[in-house]
Design an enzyme around this catalytic site. Sequence first.
Site, short mmCIF file in Angstrom:
data_model
loop_
_atom_site.label_atom_id
_atom_site.label_comp_id
_atom_site.label_asym_id
_atom_site.label_seq_id
_atom_site.Cartn_x
_atom_site.Cartn_y
_atom_site.Cartn_z
CG HIS A 246 44.71 71.98 -20.14
ND1 HIS A 246 43.60 72.56 -19.57
CD2 HIS A 246 44.39 71.76 -21.43
CE1 HIS A 246 42.65 72.69 -20.48
NE2 HIS A 246 43.11 72.21 -21.63
CD GLU A 247 46.95 70.03 -24.29
OE1 GLU A 247 46.30 69.11 -24.85
OE2 GLU A 247 46.62 71.22 -24.34
CG HIS B 67 42.33 67.70 -23.06
ND1 HIS B 67 40.99 67.99 -22.94
CD2 HIS B 67 42.95 68.90 -23.23
CE1 HIS B 67 40.79 69.30 -23.05
NE2 HIS B 67 41.97 69.88 -23.22
CD GLU C 98 39.83 73.05 -23.62
OE1 GLU C 98 40.73 73.64 -23.00
OE2 GLU C 98 40.06 72.09 -24.36
CG ASP D 60 41.01 74.83 -17.37
OD1 ASP D 60 41.95 74.49 -18.11
OD2 ASP D 60 40.25 75.78 -17.62
#
Length: 492
Positions: A141-142, A145, A207, A211
Amino acid sequence: MSLTQHADFLQWRRPALRILCACLLSLGLASTGQADNLPTLGDPTGHIISPEKERQLGQAWLRAFRAQVPVMHDALLQEYTENLVYRLAGSSDLQQRDVTIVLVRNPMLNAFAVPGGVIGVHTGLFISAKAMDEVASVLAHEIAHLSQRHFTRQVEDSQKTRAPTLAGLLTGMILAATVSGDAGMAVMSATQAAALDRQLRFSRDHEQEADRIGMQTLVRAGYDPQAFPRMFERMLEASRYSGERPPEFLLTHPVSDSRIADTRNRAAQYTSMGVYPKDPEFPIMQARIRVGFEEPNRSVKVFRSELEMARTEDERQAARYGLALSLARMGRLPEAAETLDPLLKAEPERISFAVTRAELHLKANEFEAAEKLARHHLGFAPDNYPLQVVFAQAAARTRNAEAAEDALRSLIQRRPNDPFLYYLLAEANGLAGNIVGVHVSRAEYLFLSGDMEGALEQLRIASQRTRNNYQLNARIKRRIDQLAQIQREMRI
């Protein structure tokens, strides 16, 4: 000088807010009171912030972060986390994969990404997860980003209203890790409340995108997609039953029932491999972390109990490993070695057991035994980071300091931004009688750890000691000029 003394060695001089605001200003990212004058930084692709500027911001932020937050210098855990992140990054859309991973010694469940390829991982993430796949889901997930450049897209979405919040949001990460999250949450809440509703919706979009992209990365890397909703469920449960405040991760990545349902539905769309292999190293790393957060006497009792109740070989290994480290913390070194030795005997080439056994030798001042063990395993794993570190630590104390210096310099060529290596090199320099080297190595350690004044002072001392060596003196003065330039750029 021992690692437990490094806080005194650093002599921190700047509060987090001032350092970070200076970093942002030096890169043209913080507000100067005229938000509509946010500068364009000249990225030829048309973006306000170029990838190179992101990298500069990330490294400047990381130095400020290290100055305020108890980061963890553990070569075994560092390599384990790096291997996990690199495997995920190799299966992601990330263009620049030279990611920097910083381990934060904090029992709270948290991870974060900073523009420029910095990923922070709280050790509490490992404690909270039940399997490596769950840790991988958070890190995927990070990475999403970063790969989608969400930071830059937030800036570009609204120069006027978003730009003044960047310092607050990034500074909040430092404060959250420093003071259990309360002050950091206050900073982030204030800045986010000042943003427009459209920007908050955009953040939620980020977000959702993280995901989705993170799930794709997780599956490509060969991990269980169901780990994503499982980890979110564990976070939400911790939030509901914590009594005081949710896990750190939820403060910046809110998890709801609908979000869990979305990830569960998305995971169901992927063809399952059926049974995903467990990583036997994961419970070992978990035990290693847990030992550091529990009182030694209690830790011994807990791991003894777990060893008696273990049902699988992985559980028995982890309990025995944790027990050995707990005994070592109490100073019961012969008993610790006796507890660990069956693990190494059963798997003599397993690096985590060999490194830990060498560490026990070091604690017992058995330096030659530690060096011999590390050298043996380097024979079939010559580039292994933890093995090279423990070899250097042992060699420096067996009148083989030059070999230790050579090993550390070789590591530094591959890991030039690792402050821990410069710390060890300063020790090896001292044991070798290389006083100038001590000051130069200390300078790099202090610079990477956020103490610019201390770094410059060490270099000035080194310069005075090398006035009769023109070439070395010139190199030191060039480094002084480089750091001084960085310092000027960071001033408010």
